[in-house]
Scaffold this motif. Sequence first.
Motif, short mmCIF file in Angstrom:
data_model
loop_
_atom_site.label_atom_id
_atom_site.label_comp_id
_atom_site.label_asym_id
_atom_site.label_seq_id
_atom_site.Cartn_x
_atom_site.Cartn_y
_atom_site.Cartn_z
N VAL A 63 0.87 -1.17 0.00
CA VAL A 63 0.00 0.00 0.00
C VAL A 63 0.91 1.22 0.00
O VAL A 63 2.03 1.17 0.51
N SER B 66 -8.61 1.66 9.56
CA SER B 66 -8.42 0.38 8.89
C SER B 66 -6.98 0.14 8.47
O SER B 66 -6.43 -0.94 8.70
N PHE B 67 -6.35 1.13 7.86
CA PHE B 67 -5.00 0.93 7.34
C PHE B 67 -3.98 0.84 8.47
O PHE B 67 -2.96 0.17 8.34
N PRO C 248 -4.45 1.86 -2.09
CA PRO C 248 -4.47 0.47 -1.65
C PRO C 248 -3.82 -0.51 -2.62
O PRO C 248 -3.34 -1.56 -2.22
N VAL D 256 -14.34 1.83 4.10
CA VAL D 256 -13.03 2.02 4.71
C VAL D 256 -13.11 3.17 5.71
O VAL D 256 -13.60 4.25 5.39
N LYS E 118 -4.97 -6.90 3.67
CA LYS E 118 -5.38 -5.79 2.81
C LYS E 118 -6.72 -6.07 2.15
O LYS E 118 -7.57 -5.18 2.04
N VAL F 262 -4.04 7.25 0.77
CA VAL F 262 -3.44 5.93 0.63
C VAL F 262 -3.91 5.32 -0.67
O VAL F 262 -5.08 5.46 -1.06
#
Length: 273
Positions: A124, A203-204, A158, A199, A185, A156
Amino acid sequence: MAPLLLLLPALLQLAVAKALPLSCRNVTCGDHVVQYPFSLNSSASDCGYPGLDLLCEDNTTLILPVKSHRYRVFNIDYDTHTVAVSDADIDDGEHAGGCPRLHANLSIDTTSSWLQLTQSDSNVTFLYNCKKNISLYSAVELVGCREQDGELRTYVLPDGVTTGAEAYEYECEEVVVAPVLDQHKRMIVGAPGGPPPPVDNGSFGVVLQGGFELMYSRNSSHQCGTCERSGGWCGYGRNEETHGGREFTCFCDGGPAAERCGTCAPSTSMTFR
């Protein structure tokens, strides 16, 4: 005679202990056992591959340094030759408010490094503090990262695709490509070609905390097996004839050997710390 017999096991253990460099013995950091080809807390170790020296912080946290950046070690699987790690920046709490802040790209020389990414990994890409809004279809803005009253925004990508030109095009302060486990991911971005799931900002950060996998080289595994079956311990010695280059060495109770115990020792130009 009886007292002497009782002392024999202890004397043998002492002989082996003296023959082995300190860094070659099984040592622990918290719940982790550190053994060949890794060494612990020694920048000049004779045990383990070059570049696989680990650090133990607070007697609990195992750290893999890669070109001065820190990666936390979750697990070492000595059977599959894999290491589960995550960026220590995230583990140190740099994702408050849903803003996962990374500071370094993972830098691995694929031609010479003992470590490589595995097929379980994906990427990512984070673009931090961009002055222009990113209109790429795959870009997700991390609202928790906004600075200067929302004038600077962080995104970001993904799919991990970046040419580096985005930093200039959107006037971003920094671009960091981060490896993550692909299965983690997919939980937040969905399968390729499918609709993305919702999202949120956190989350990331969770995906980054889940880390990724590295595989270490098996180049000397057959040598190590031969050495251990002969009663020895695997390590690396420095050969002064090659200006300090490291060569595989089998440590035995009678001293170091080239391949296995019971064979001739390396030349006197080999040195051990």
